[in-house]
Design an enzyme around this catalytic site. Structure first.
Site: not given
Ligand code: FDA
Length: 320
Positions: A130-131, A301, A182, A240, A161, A96, A185
């Protein structure tokens, strides 16, 4: 509502000093954090590698408030890059920019970033930037382009994002430059002036941006994951959410993008079932493995993303 509260708490110093004193908080956080020591994280990565999963190693830390802190974080990241090299694990590194001084002094941050990227390049590794919150997006992307265009350092990629309105324009530019992205959301609390407030709109935009990245990969000749698992393909689909994964897989198939030319990314400790399933289907999968003592904002977070995690945390608390 609960999400906003958690995101506020993730930045509140008073909450941090209370929560990090509870041993139950660490017990709950350790579901998402590989450990406090670098060796814990390398062990966690070895276990993932045995399952066919690559990693990106993150030395936790953000919003550093002193020059000494930013320089120390830079040294810690260099140590992590060295440990990946010496251990031979299949991993690259995520960082970061506020950890290495972005909020203090842009020039200091630029110098620290250059040191990190140069060392990673010497060791044939890759660094993902990272963002963070929206006020930092412009500077983060600018530093990414400066490293690529002015310094000629290309072993780096950024994060985009899907909740930000600006992201379509950002992706268009990066795709033209054949940059590695990458797509996630977005994890911060953003005002409606800059980000979609509704989950449904974020999801739709995610699919749209994923399509752009996948089209970009085809146009670039579909470069694949490097054989040592370090240099990722151009698109990284980080989610996820099964619906997002299904959409990306279907579109990649439709445009005949080979499986090795995209990568799915997930966070340590979340949806291991999906991680294993994607490996079985033949896709590259990379897990984000955080470690270190600065786990508080990262942990909170994760609570914000899924309030059900709070009950997991509280049940640990009452089992104390
Ligand atoms: P969503 O939040 O809709 O979740 C879908 C499903 O995933 C949920 O129903 C649950 O089953 C599971 N899930 C998600 N989060 C969970 C948790 N915390 N605990 C348990 N289960 C969970 N953000 C950012 O702003 N800057 C960045 O640099 C990054 N980097 C990053 C790297 C990687 C490898 C990942 C996977 C994510 C990030 N993120 C990030 C975080 C991202 O923006 C986001 O907040 C999370 O991935 C949750 O979003 P989902 O896409 O999983 O969908």
């Amino acid at each position: 509502m609960l999400r906003s509260l958690f995101i506020y708490l993730s930045k509140a110093g008073w909450a941090r000093s209370i929560v990090t004193r509870w041993s139950v908080a660490w017990r709950a956080a350790s579901r998402f954090v590989a450990g406090e020591k670098l060796s814990d994280a390398i062990d966690a990565i070895r276990t993932l590698n045995l399952k066919g999963i690559d990693a990106t190693l993150d030395h936790l830390g953000e919003n550093t408030t002193t020059v000494e802190g930013a320089n120390r974080a830079t040294e810690d990241i260099l140590e992590a890059i060295q440990a990946v090299y010496e251990s031979g694990v299949r991993a690259n590194v995520s960082i970061k920019l506020t950890q290495i001084g972005l909020k203090l002094d842009r020039e200091l941050c630029s110098q620290n970033l250059k040191r990190i990227l140069s060392r990673a390049r010497e060791l044939n590794n890759f660094v993902r930037i990272d963002m963070e919150d929206s006020p930092l997006v412009e500077d983060t992307l600018e530093l990414f382009y400066t490293m690529r265009d002015r310094e000629g350092i290309t072993n780096t990629g950024v994060v985009i994002q899907a909740y930000l309105y600006r992201s379509e324009k950002d992706i268009l530019k990066i795709v033209r430059a054949r940059g590695r992205v990458r797509l996630c959301k977005g994890a911060y609390k953003e005002p409606a002036e800059v980000a979609y407030p509704k989950k449904n709109d974020v999801d739709n935009n995610y699919d749209h941006l994923a399509d752009m990245l996948l089209d970009g990969a085809v146009a670039a000749g579909a470069p694949g994951l490097s054989s040592d698992g370090k240099i990722p393909p151009l698109p990284g689909i980080a989610s996820h959410d099964p619906a997002r994964l299904a959409h990306a897989k279907a579109y990649a198939q439709q445009i005949k993008l080979p499986r090795q030319a995209l990568e799915f990314q997930m966070l340590y400790g979340i949806r291991r079932d999906l991680q294993n399933q994607l490996v079985k289907e033949g896709y590259p999968v990379r897990v984000y493995v955080p470690y270190g003592t600065e786990w508080y904002p990262y942990f909170v977070r994760r609570l914000a993303e899924r309030p059900a995690n709070l009950w997991f945390f509280l049940s640990n608390f009452f089992r104390k």
